[in-house]
Scaffold this active site. Sequence first.
Site, PDB file in Angstrom:
ATOM      1  N   CYS A 131       1.435   5.088   0.738  1.00  0.00           N
ATOM      2  CA  CYS A 131       1.357   5.332  -0.705  1.00  0.00           C
ATOM      3  C   CYS A 131       2.735   5.696  -1.232  1.00  0.00           C
ATOM      4  O   CYS A 131       3.554   6.295  -0.522  1.00  0.00           O
ATOM      5  CB  CYS A 131       0.377   6.478  -0.977  1.00  0.00           C
ATOM      6  SG  CYS A 131       0.148   6.873  -2.735  1.00  0.00           S
ATOM      7  N   ASP A 132       2.987   5.317  -2.477  1.00  0.00           N
ATOM      8  CA  ASP A 132       4.184   5.776  -3.183  1.00  0.00           C
ATOM      9  C   ASP A 132       3.760   6.210  -4.576  1.00  0.00           C
ATOM     10  O   ASP A 132       2.851   5.616  -5.174  1.00  0.00           O
ATOM     11  CB  ASP A 132       5.236   4.667  -3.271  1.00  0.00           C
ATOM     12  CG  ASP A 132       6.567   5.200  -3.795  1.00  0.00           C
ATOM     13  OD1 ASP A 132       7.131   6.082  -3.119  1.00  0.00           O
ATOM     14  OD2 ASP A 132       7.023   4.755  -4.860  1.00  0.00           O
ATOM     15  N   THR A 133       4.402   7.261  -5.074  1.00  0.00           N
ATOM     16  CA  THR A 133       4.064   7.808  -6.389  1.00  0.00           C
ATOM     17  C   THR A 133       5.330   8.028  -7.207  1.00  0.00           C
ATOM     18  O   THR A 133       6.319   8.553  -6.697  1.00  0.00           O
ATOM     19  CB  THR A 133       3.312   9.149  -6.243  1.00  0.00           C
ATOM     20  OG1 THR A 133       2.120   8.954  -5.471  1.00  0.00           O
ATOM     21  CG2 THR A 133       2.934   9.699  -7.614  1.00  0.00           C
TER      22      THR A 133
END
Length: 206
Positions: free
Chosen positions: A80-82
Amino acid sequence: MSVLDLSNYSIVLGSSSARRLSILQEVLKITKVTVVKPDFEENLPKSMSPKQYVQQTSHHKLLSILDANTFESPTIVICCDTIVDCNGQILEKPQTKVVQRQMLNSYRLHNAINVISSVHVAIVHGKDIHVAGDEVCTTLNFDSSTPQEVIEAYIESEEGLEVAGGFKFQEAGNVLFSSLKGDYFNVVGLPAKRTFDLVRQLLGHV
């Protein structure tokens, strides 16, 4: 007990984020997780749209783990990347108080900010790999009436350093915002429902 039967799989979280690990274990009840940090330098050009930037970064994180590791048993890999999108500007993790202050003051000018996460999941059976990914957007409204001394006190607490957007919504950073629309866990670091859906989707292909 997880609401998904993952007993035949090893679970790898491609992130060193304690928040993402906590969401997997405490929300989705996926307790047996191996943490592997992706070997990907997050330096894609910010000329991309915020959604494209976060999608590509998450995808490259997943690819770096698949390329660097051999999985002896059936494995589910979650990456995941945010980022925070403030008026079209991509904001990641401030390393200094000066940068964090610039971020928080920009929220006062453009108080509706978007927290965008991209989740990529792979199921690996030997050389057989299935991948799925999706993006989630949550809108936060910064309380523009927040006194500057409150913002300064938050900056001095150092809570928001090295986290996306310069704040932890699940902790004291919550007082800087007036409302949330969308997935709360997305703001914390991993959209739980979308992650669940992607894993479930891939389980249907094996």
